[in-house]
Design a protein around this motif. Structure first.
Motif, PDB file in Angstrom:
ATOM      1  N   HIS A  49       0.738  -1.129  -0.147  1.00 12.52           N
ATOM      2  CA  HIS A  49      -0.120   0.036   0.114  1.00 12.52           C
ATOM      3  C   HIS A  49       0.855   1.130  -0.179  1.00 12.52           C
ATOM      4  CE1 HIS A  49      -3.070  -2.782   0.893  1.00 12.52           C
ATOM      5  NE2 HIS A  49      -2.736  -3.242   2.030  1.00 12.52           N
ATOM      6  N   SER A  50       0.260   2.192  -0.649  1.00  6.34           N
ATOM      7  CA  SER A  50       1.101   3.558  -0.757  1.00  6.34           C
ATOM      8  C   SER A  50       1.484   4.170   0.899  1.00  6.34           C
ATOM      9  CB  SER A  50       0.326   4.489  -1.603  1.00  6.34           C
ATOM     10  OG  SER A  50       0.913   5.853  -1.676  1.00  6.34           O
ATOM     11  N   PRO A  51       0.450   4.157   1.469  1.00  7.17           N
ATOM     12  CA  PRO A  51       0.796   4.683   2.756  1.00  7.17           C
ATOM     13  C   PRO A  51       1.923   4.003   3.482  1.00  7.17           C
ATOM     14  CG  PRO A  51      -1.460   4.460   2.675  1.00  7.17           C
ATOM     15  CD  PRO A  51      -1.012   3.724   1.547  1.00  7.17           C
ATOM     16  N   GLU A  52       2.180   2.553   3.205  1.00 13.34           N
ATOM     17  CA  GLU A  52       3.307   2.245   3.936  1.00 13.34           C
ATOM     18  C   GLU A  52       4.528   2.664   3.401  1.00 13.34           C
ATOM     19  OE1 GLU A  52       2.422  -1.979   2.926  1.00 13.34           O
ATOM     20  OE2 GLU A  52       0.828  -2.068   4.790  1.00 13.34           O
ATOM     21  N   LEU A  53       4.669   2.888   2.191  1.00  8.49           N
ATOM     22  CA  LEU A  53       5.786   3.313   1.299  1.00  8.49           C
ATOM     23  C   LEU A  53       5.916   4.524   1.809  1.00  8.49           C
ATOM     24  CD1 LEU A  53       8.240   3.196  -0.790  1.00  8.49           C
ATOM     25  CD2 LEU A  53       6.620   4.027  -2.433  1.00  8.49           C
ATOM     26  N   THR A  54       4.912   5.534   1.899  1.00  4.35           N
ATOM     27  CA  THR A  54       5.302   7.019   2.628  1.00  4.35           C
ATOM     28  C   THR A  54       5.903   7.016   3.845  1.00  4.35           C
ATOM     29  OG1 THR A  54       3.395   7.663   1.410  1.00  4.35           O
ATOM     30  CG2 THR A  54       4.175   9.172   3.007  1.00  4.35           C
ATOM     31  N   ARG A  55       5.389   6.136   4.728  1.00  5.05           N
ATOM     32  CA  ARG A  55       6.160   5.879   5.997  1.00  5.05           C
ATOM     33  C   ARG A  55       7.591   5.765   6.067  1.00  5.05           C
ATOM     34  NH1 ARG A  55       0.961   4.010   7.480  1.00  5.05           N
ATOM     35  NH2 ARG A  55       1.595   1.994   7.188  1.00  5.05           N
ATOM     36  N   HIS A  56       7.635   4.535   5.131  1.00  5.79           N
ATOM     37  CA  HIS A  56       9.134   3.879   4.924  1.00  5.79           C
ATOM     38  C   HIS A  56      10.113   5.121   4.452  1.00  5.79           C
ATOM     39  CE1 HIS A  56      12.291   1.303   3.635  1.00  5.79           C
ATOM     40  NE2 HIS A  56      12.229   2.074   2.387  1.00  5.79           N
ATOM     41  N   MET A  57       9.573   5.881   3.343  1.00  6.90           N
ATOM     42  CA  MET A  57      10.581   6.847   2.685  1.00  6.90           C
ATOM     43  C   MET A  57      11.177   7.978   3.930  1.00  6.90           C
ATOM     44  SD  MET A  57      10.826   6.293  -0.289  1.00  6.90           S
ATOM     45  CE  MET A  57      11.638   7.804  -1.018  1.00  6.90           C
ATOM     46  N   LYS A  58      10.372   8.001   4.938  1.00  2.11           N
ATOM     47  CA  LYS A  58      10.935   8.984   5.968  1.00  2.11           C
ATOM     48  C   LYS A  58      12.040   8.511   6.735  1.00  2.11           C
ATOM     49  CE  LYS A  58       6.337  10.749   6.796  1.00  2.11           C
ATOM     50  NZ  LYS A  58       5.083  10.875   7.814  1.00  2.11           N
ATOM     51  N   THR A  59      12.468   7.221   6.556  1.00  2.00           N
ATOM     52  CA  THR A  59      13.620   6.567   7.025  1.00  2.00           C
ATOM     53  C   THR A  59      14.794   6.918   6.390  1.00  2.00           C
ATOM     54  OG1 THR A  59      13.461   4.678   5.972  1.00  2.00           O
ATOM     55  CG2 THR A  59      12.147   4.619   8.035  1.00  2.00           C
ATOM     56  N   HIS A  60      14.530   7.456   5.114  1.00  5.68           N
ATOM     57  CA  HIS A  60      15.737   7.736   4.382  1.00  5.68           C
ATOM     58  C   HIS A  60      16.071   9.330   3.984  1.00  5.68           C
ATOM     59  CE1 HIS A  60      16.118   3.699   2.958  1.00  5.68           C
ATOM     60  NE2 HIS A  60      14.972   3.709   2.582  1.00  5.68           N
ATOM     61  N   MET A  61      14.887   9.964   4.605  1.00 10.60           N
ATOM     62  CA  MET A  61      14.785  11.362   4.445  1.00 10.60           C
ATOM     63  C   MET A  61      16.198  12.232   4.938  1.00 10.60           C
ATOM     64  SD  MET A  61      12.167  12.323   3.081  1.00 10.60           S
ATOM     65  CE  MET A  61      12.367  13.941   3.035  1.00 10.60           C
ATOM     66  N   SER A  62      16.734  11.578   5.990  1.00 13.85           N
ATOM     67  CA  SER A  62      18.162  12.241   6.312  1.00 13.85           C
ATOM     68  C   SER A  62      19.301  11.549   5.765  1.00 13.85           C
ATOM     69  CB  SER A  62      18.385  12.152   7.947  1.00 13.85           C
ATOM     70  OG  SER A  62      18.487  10.760   7.945  1.00 13.85           O
ATOM     71  N   ASP A  63      19.189  10.956   4.857  1.00 18.47           N
ATOM     72  CA  ASP A  63      20.164  10.227   3.989  1.00 18.47           C
ATOM     73  C   ASP A  63      20.450  10.546   2.442  1.00 18.47           C
ATOM     74  OD1 ASP A  63      22.336   8.378   3.969  1.00 18.47           O
ATOM     75  OD2 ASP A  63      21.271   6.672   3.434  1.00 18.47           O
ATOM     76  N   ARG A  64      19.771  11.750   2.192  1.00 16.85           N
ATOM     77  CA  ARG A  64      19.859  12.018   0.856  1.00 16.85           C
ATOM     78  C   ARG A  64      21.029  12.967   0.370  1.00 16.85           C
ATOM     79  NH1 ARG A  64      15.147  10.811  -2.399  1.00 16.85           N
ATOM     80  NH2 ARG A  64      13.917   9.353  -1.248  1.00 16.85           N
ATOM     81  N   LEU A  65      21.968  12.563  -0.439  1.00 11.34           N
ATOM     82  CA  LEU A  65      23.392  13.266  -0.554  1.00 11.34           C
ATOM     83  C   LEU A  65      23.322  13.723  -1.941  1.00 11.34           C
ATOM     84  CD1 LEU A  65      25.665  10.871   1.647  1.00 11.34           C
ATOM     85  CD2 LEU A  65      24.447  12.765   2.207  1.00 11.34           C
ATOM     86  N   HIS A  66      22.931  13.064  -2.956  1.00 14.34           N
ATOM     87  CA  HIS A  66      22.948  13.371  -4.310  1.00 14.34           C
ATOM     88  C   HIS A  66      21.837  14.098  -4.938  1.00 14.34           C
ATOM     89  CE1 HIS A  66      26.586  10.644  -3.966  1.00 14.34           C
ATOM     90  NE2 HIS A  66      25.647   9.858  -3.367  1.00 14.34           N
ATOM     91  N   SER A  67      21.956  15.201  -5.626  1.00 14.57           N
ATOM     92  CA  SER A  67      20.965  16.239  -5.857  1.00 14.57           C
ATOM     93  C   SER A  67      21.188  16.275  -7.357  1.00 14.57           C
ATOM     94  CB  SER A  67      20.944  17.408  -5.018  1.00 14.57           C
ATOM     95  OG  SER A  67      21.997  18.169  -5.435  1.00 14.57           O
TER      96      SER A  67
END
Length: 233
Positions: A49-67
């Motif tokens: 389900h999409s809400p599960e992915l949304t919650r999971h994505m928050k675990t990566h929010m502090s780990d985005r280095l390449h823009s």
């Protein structure tokens, strides 16, 4: 009103569990299919389900280095940024050895190859029908649940896919935005233009896995296959 009456008119044909709205039944069906169509672009983990992915994505929010220098979108891995950049550059490094069609992602090439091989690894647990893509199976399951979440604001007609609603809306506007660069003929759907272009290029992307004969249209290959099985045309 069904929250008050307790009515649950949508039954699961596999386990018998009943639901008050078709959307809930559709979500439930994924537990039988083990379908997980929502995948994380960062780590590849998949969810039902999409809400599960949304919650999971928050675990990566502090780990985005390449823009991305073009649109600013960020990624945690350089490889993901490289794939994303192809949406801007148009690069398509993965080519089909059968028909020459090119793709920006290896996954898309793998998906495409099933057109030539006839492989259909995704099967419906209700009726057994098989499909080459998981997306097609997801759409097909709505024929069992009756779910049509997309409605036309003009005439009220409902559809199981947003794509079908988009195409339907053009019947109200007479819009034909896709034009052939060779002869100028216009089409309402991009897929119709793609098929039309084969009359100019001679491309025949559908090949028979039995004899190797190639065809311009999928339906022509379907009819041809019956000459090998002995079924009446």
């Amino acid at each position: 009103m069904r929250t008050h009456t307790g009515e649950k008119p949508y039954p699961c044909k596999i386990c018998g569990k009943r639901f008050s709205i078709s959307y809930e039944l559709n979500r439930h069906m994924k537990t039988h299919m083990n379908e997980k169509p929502f995948s994380c672009e960062t780590c590849g983990k998949c969810f039902s389900h999409s809400p599960e992915l949304t919650r999971h994505m928050k675990t990566h929010m502090s780990d985005r280095l390449h823009s991305c220098t073009t649109c600013g979108k960020c990624f945690s891995q350089c490889r993901q940024l490289t794939i994303h950049m192809r949406t801007h550059t148009g690069e398509k490094p993965y080519s089909c050895q059968t028909c020459g069609k090119c793709f920006s992602r290896n996954f898309d090439l793998t998906d495409h190859m099933r057109i030539h091989t006839g492989e259909k690894p995704y099967s419906c647990t209700t009726c057994g029908k098989c499909f080459s893509r998981n997306y097609y199976l997801t759409v097909h399951m709505k024929t069992h649940t009756g779910e049509k979440p997309y409605s036309c604001e003009i005439c009220g007609r409902r559809f199981g896919r947003s794509y079908d609603l988009t195409n339907h809306m053009k019947t109200h506007t007479d819009e034909s935005p896709y034009s052939c660069g060779t002869c100028g003929k216009c089409f309402r759907q991009r897929s119709s233009l793609t098929v039309h272009m084969r009359t100019h290029t001679g491309e025949k992307p559908y090949s028979c896995e039995t004899c190797g004969k190639c065809f311009r249209y999928r339906r022509s290959l379907t009819v041809h296959r019956k000459t090998h099985t002995g079924k009446k045309l």
